[in-house]
Structures are given as C-alpha cells and as structure tokens.
Design an enzyme around this catalytic site. Structure first.
Site, PDB file in Angstrom:
ATOM      1  N   TYR A  38      -2.679 -19.516  -0.862  1.00 54.20           N
ATOM      2  CA  TYR A  38      -3.433 -18.274  -0.672  1.00 54.20           C
ATOM      3  C   TYR A  38      -4.937 -18.582  -0.542  1.00 54.20           C
ATOM      4  O   TYR A  38      -5.606 -18.090   0.375  1.00 54.20           O
ATOM      5  CB  TYR A  38      -3.186 -17.333  -1.861  1.00 54.20           C
ATOM      6  CG  TYR A  38      -4.106 -16.129  -1.928  1.00 54.20           C
ATOM      7  CD1 TYR A  38      -3.831 -14.979  -1.200  1.00 54.20           C
ATOM      8  CD2 TYR A  38      -5.242 -16.140  -2.740  1.00 54.20           C
ATOM      9  CE1 TYR A  38      -4.680 -13.864  -1.273  1.00 54.20           C
ATOM     10  CE2 TYR A  38      -6.081 -15.044  -2.823  1.00 54.20           C
ATOM     11  CZ  TYR A  38      -5.798 -13.907  -2.083  1.00 54.20           C
ATOM     12  OH  TYR A  38      -6.636 -12.815  -2.158  1.00 54.20           O
ATOM     13  N   GLY A  97       0.828  -1.212   0.000  1.00 56.22           N
ATOM     14  CA  GLY A  97       0.000   0.000   0.000  1.00 56.22           C
ATOM     15  C   GLY A  97       0.858   1.257   0.000  1.00 56.22           C
ATOM     16  O   GLY A  97       2.075   1.194   0.168  1.00 56.22           O
ATOM     17  N   ARG A 119       0.753 -20.487 -16.043  1.00 55.38           N
ATOM     18  CA  ARG A 119       1.405 -20.657 -14.741  1.00 55.38           C
ATOM     19  C   ARG A 119       0.684 -21.730 -13.936  1.00 55.38           C
ATOM     20  O   ARG A 119      -0.546 -21.676 -13.783  1.00 55.38           O
ATOM     21  CB  ARG A 119       1.409 -19.326 -13.995  1.00 55.38           C
ATOM     22  CG  ARG A 119       2.287 -18.334 -14.734  1.00 55.38           C
ATOM     23  CD  ARG A 119       2.436 -17.055 -14.015  1.00 55.38           C
ATOM     24  NE  ARG A 119       1.225 -16.283 -13.961  1.00 55.38           N
ATOM     25  CZ  ARG A 119       1.183 -15.019 -13.550  1.00 55.38           C
ATOM     26  NH1 ARG A 119       2.285 -14.424 -13.148  1.00 55.38           N
ATOM     27  NH2 ARG A 119       0.051 -14.362 -13.541  1.00 55.38           N
TER      28      ARG A 119
HETATM   29  N1  LIG Z   1      -7.635  -7.284  -5.907  1.00 59.11           N
HETATM   30  C1  LIG Z   1      -8.359  -8.369  -6.078  1.00 59.11           C
HETATM   31  O1  LIG Z   1      -8.702  -8.731  -7.191  1.00 59.11           O
HETATM   32  C2  LIG Z   1      -8.802  -9.185  -4.883  1.00 59.11           C
HETATM   33  C3  LIG Z   1      -9.599 -10.315  -5.114  1.00 59.11           C
HETATM   34  C4  LIG Z   1     -10.024 -11.070  -4.032  1.00 59.11           C
HETATM   35  C5  LIG Z   1      -9.674 -10.698  -2.751  1.00 59.11           C
HETATM   36  N2  LIG Z   1      -8.893  -9.598  -2.566  1.00 59.11           N
HETATM   37  C6  LIG Z   1      -8.543  -9.251  -1.195  1.00 59.11           C
HETATM   38  O2  LIG Z   1      -8.830  -7.875  -0.982  1.00 59.11           O
HETATM   39  C7  LIG Z   1      -7.904  -7.340  -0.045  1.00 59.11           C
HETATM   40  C8  LIG Z   1      -7.269  -6.087  -0.590  1.00 59.11           C
HETATM   41  O3  LIG Z   1      -6.539  -6.410  -1.764  1.00 59.11           O
HETATM   42  P1  LIG Z   1      -5.945  -5.307  -2.752  1.00 59.11           P
HETATM   43  O4  LIG Z   1      -6.135  -5.819  -4.123  1.00 59.11           O
HETATM   44  O5  LIG Z   1      -6.464  -3.982  -2.371  1.00 59.11           O
HETATM   45  O6  LIG Z   1      -4.392  -5.442  -2.434  1.00 59.11           O
HETATM   46  P2  LIG Z   1      -3.324  -4.381  -1.894  1.00 59.11           P
HETATM   47  O7  LIG Z   1      -2.002  -5.098  -1.880  1.00 59.11           O
HETATM   48  O8  LIG Z   1      -3.402  -3.123  -2.666  1.00 59.11           O
HETATM   49  O9  LIG Z   1      -3.832  -4.130  -0.419  1.00 59.11           O
HETATM   50  C9  LIG Z   1      -3.417  -4.885   0.685  1.00 59.11           C
HETATM   51  C10 LIG Z   1      -2.978  -3.908   1.755  1.00 59.11           C
HETATM   52  O10 LIG Z   1      -2.635  -4.633   2.915  1.00 59.11           O
HETATM   53  C11 LIG Z   1      -1.397  -4.146   3.414  1.00 59.11           C
HETATM   54  N3  LIG Z   1      -0.758  -5.246   4.121  1.00 59.11           N
HETATM   55  C12 LIG Z   1      -0.236  -6.376   3.596  1.00 59.11           C
HETATM   56  N4  LIG Z   1       0.256  -7.160   4.577  1.00 59.11           N
HETATM   57  C13 LIG Z   1       0.029  -6.514   5.745  1.00 59.11           C
HETATM   58  C14 LIG Z   1       0.309  -6.810   7.103  1.00 59.11           C
HETATM   59  N5  LIG Z   1       0.935  -7.951   7.441  1.00 59.11           N
HETATM   60  N6  LIG Z   1      -0.057  -5.918   8.049  1.00 59.11           N
HETATM   61  C15 LIG Z   1      -0.668  -4.756   7.709  1.00 59.11           C
HETATM   62  N7  LIG Z   1      -0.952  -4.414   6.443  1.00 59.11           N
HETATM   63  C16 LIG Z   1      -0.610  -5.293   5.465  1.00 59.11           C
HETATM   64  C17 LIG Z   1      -0.619  -3.675   2.206  1.00 59.11           C
HETATM   65  O11 LIG Z   1       0.379  -2.714   2.493  1.00 59.11           O
HETATM   66  C18 LIG Z   1      -1.740  -3.094   1.347  1.00 59.11           C
HETATM   67  O12 LIG Z   1      -1.952  -1.732   1.635  1.00 59.11           O
HETATM   68  C19 LIG Z   1      -6.910  -8.459   0.254  1.00 59.11           C
HETATM   69  O13 LIG Z   1      -7.328  -9.103   1.447  1.00 59.11           O
HETATM   70  C20 LIG Z   1      -7.062  -9.395  -0.915  1.00 59.11           C
HETATM   71  O14 LIG Z   1      -6.714 -10.717  -0.583  1.00 59.11           O
HETATM   72  C21 LIG Z   1      -8.441  -8.837  -3.598  1.00 59.11           C
END
Ligand SMILES: NC(=O)c1ccc[n+]([C@@H]2O[C@H](COP(=O)([O-])OP(=O)(O)OC[C@H]3O[C@@H](n4cnc5c(N)ncnc54)[C@H](O)[C@@H]3O)[C@@H](O)[C@H]2O)c1
Length: 310
Positions: free
Chosen positions: A142, A36, A267
């Site tokens: 995951y 992030g 993959r």
């Molecule tokens: N983007 C997608 O298509 C998608 C699909 C299904 C589920 N999700 C879920 O939605 C959520 C958000 O995903 P996103 O796409 O916004 O990803 P992203 O990587 O932009 O957001 C994840 C955030 O979590 C923070 N983070 C990671 N590990 C951390 C930790 N240990 N402690 C504190 N903060 C931490 C990161 O810095 C980041 O800001 C996630 O849980 C992801 O698994 C996303």
C-alpha cells in the site's frame, strides 16, 4: 468551479464534497461504493458509480464534465489487505491513479490534489517527526502504491506541466469513518466501548501514529486549490505522536468506559512509531490543524451515538 472527487462516497471524500458544495462549487463524485456509502454523498453532487480502474469510464466522464480540479481519494485503503493482494492494490492505487492523471492531462485540469499517505510512504523512520525530505522506504505494498502514484504526478508535472499537490495524510479520524475494516482505530475502539465490548490492541499499545481530525484534513484540500502553491508533497498531520494506548485512554475517558483492552500480537509489516513534520504545509499551504484530539473525539462519539452503529 467544477471538481471531480474520486472516493467522494467515502469517509474523507464525502466531507470534502460537502465543503466544496457549501462553497457554491459544482462536484462530480466517482466511487464504486466498495467501502463508501451512497448516503454519504451530498445530494447536490452528481454521482457516477464506477471503478477508477475502468479507463474508458474515466475518459468518458472526464470528456463530458471537464473539471477544473481533480481530488483523487478513491483507493484500496487497507494496508493489511495490500500484503495479501498486492496486485489488486496496485491495480486500484497505481493504474487507477494513472487513468485519472492521463485524463487530467488531456483535458487540462488545473490541478490534481492527491490523498497520499504520510504514515506509509516513509516506512519506519529512525526519528520523528519525519520531514518530506526523509528517504521513502515503504514497508507495505500500500505504501509503495501511494509512493509510485506520487512519482507519476511528479513525472507529469515535469513532462506536461500538470500541477498537483500530494497530501501525505497522517491517520485521519472522525465521523463517517467505518469501524468495520482494519483501519480507523478511533471508530473501532469507540464503537466497541459504546457497546460495552473490550477493544483489542495489537502489540503492547506503545505504537504511535500522527492522528488528525477529518475537518483539519479537509482544510488542507481547500488550501491546496490556491494557484500559487508549488506542485509538491506535503505532510498533513498534527505533528505529534500519540500511542494506541493513549488513544484508548482518551476514548475511554470521553465514553466513560473503565475496562482494560485485550492485548494481542503486533501485526507484522506495520510501522511502529511515526509522526509528521508539518512545517512545509504550514509555510506553503498556510495551513495548520485546529482541532485537539479530545475535541475530535467528542465530535466522533456524538456522531456514533446518533447513528446506526450504536
Ligand atoms: N483514513 C486515513 O487515515 C488515511 C490516511 C492516509 C491516506 N488516506 C487516503 O485517503 C483516501 C480516502 O480514504 P478514506 O479513509 O476516506 O477511505 P474510504 O474507504 O472511506 O474511502 C475510499 C473511497 O474510495 C472508493 N473506492 C475504492 N476503490 C475504488 C475504485 N476502484 N473505484 C472507485 N472508487 C473506489 C470507496 O468506495 C470509498 O468510498 C484514500 O486514498 C486513502 O488511501 C487515508
């Protein structure tokens, strides 16, 4: 209302924070900024730079802030990475989640809204669109870590009456999604095309996903705040399969790009074709997606052109 948003500096989380702040609510973001960005966090939100694996930090923040709602989005989000680092994946996605659930229980949080993954908790379905009742046979660490987290939410609901909504998100795209990682095919392809470079498709382009624009996903988080919604799992997508090549062609049309992609080996460990049956979310959350793929793509391209990525 007071909310904690973990992962609130990330792609989806930062949009959620904006929406909650716009509604006049108070928000505390917890994010370790691993993927992030600090600048994505709304200036009106409180911000703690910290790791959800740090149980003492979570407990301290929780005991001081005592939120009404917890939106849990912080995660290790890279499916490929989870194969090479299953223990780190589990530490963040399972133990981190459990740390938060435990604090939520102790401080009587009204509801946890969890960002689960519709694209990975079912594994490889033999029919699409896949409903929530379909067996859960994840094919990646995951997917397993998301599924186990959901099971803990369900357990805490049964043991302690802690309410939750688990949103099994499809493949989300939109502004602020990083084009640098392995996820986010829309941002990755769009950036390459805008730079005049040829994007790479893994496989022959026939793999499908249920793509959904980020604003529609935020609508589902907001809909989940309704007290009358039963604690349960809900698929959040558009209910449609779109192939990687269709994504490519749509982006190429909007960007005005005419080169063909580079094709590379598929993959291993990735689901081949999936879309989500969203009838349960439509009925119970009174939610449905509003943005067409093309509309979403136009907004994404506009954003990338304005920002530093271009
Ligand atoms: N983007 C997608 O298509 C998608 C699909 C299904 C589920 N999700 C879920 O939605 C959520 C958000 O995903 P996103 O796409 O916004 O990803 P992203 O990587 O932009 O957001 C994840 C955030 O979590 C923070 N983070 C990671 N590990 C951390 C930790 N240990 N402690 C504190 N903060 C931490 C990161 O810095 C980041 O800001 C996630 O849980 C992801 O698994 C996303």
């Amino acid at each position: 209302m007071k909310h904690i948003v973990t992962g609130g500096a990330g792609f989806i989380g930062s949009h959620l924070v904006d929406r909650l702040i716009d509604a006049g609510d108070e928000v505390m973001v917890i994010d370790n900024l691993s993927t992030g960005k600090r600048e994505f966090v709304n200036a009106k939100a409180k911000f703690i730079e910290g790791d959800i694996v740090d149980k003492d930090m979570i407990e301290r923040v929780y005991s001081e802030y005592k939120p009404d709602y917890l939106h849990h989005l912080a995660a290790q989000i890279d499916v490929r990475y989870s194969f090479d680092h299953p223990i780190i994946d589990a530490q963040v996605n399972i133990i981190g989640t459990l740390n938060l659930i435990e604090s939520a229980r102790r401080y009587s949080t009204r509801r946890i809204i969890f960002a689960s993954s519709g694209g990975t908790v079912y594994g490889e379905p033999d029919r699409n669109p896949v409903p929530e009742s379909y067996p859960n046979i994840p094919v990646s660490p995951y997917g397993m870590s998301k599924l186990v987290s959901e099971k803990y939410l369900d357990l805490y609901k049964r043991l302690y009456g802690l309410n939750y909504v688990s949103l099994r998100l499809g493949n989300v795209f939109g502004p602020r999604q990083s084009p640098k990682g392995e996820c986010g095919v829309f941002s990755i392809f769009a950036l390459k095309m805008l730079k005049g470079e040829r994007p790479k498709i893994y496989g022959d382009g026939t793999a499908t996903r249920d793509y959904i624009f980020v604003d529609d996903v935020i609508d589902s988080f907001i809909a989940s705040l309704d007290e009358n919604i039963p604690s349960d799992y809900y698929n959040i997508g558009r209910g449609e399969e779109t192939s990687t090549k269709e994504v490519y062609d749509l982006l190429a049309k909007v960007v005005g790009y005419s080169e063909e992609p580079i094709y590379s080996d598929p993959r291993p460990g990735e689901v081949y074709q999936i879309s989500l049956d969203i009838s349960k979310a439509k009925e119970n959350l009174k939610w449905e997606p509003k943005t067409s793929l093309e509309e979403g793509v136009r907004k994404l391209i506009e954003y990338i052109k304005e920002k530093e990525f271009y």
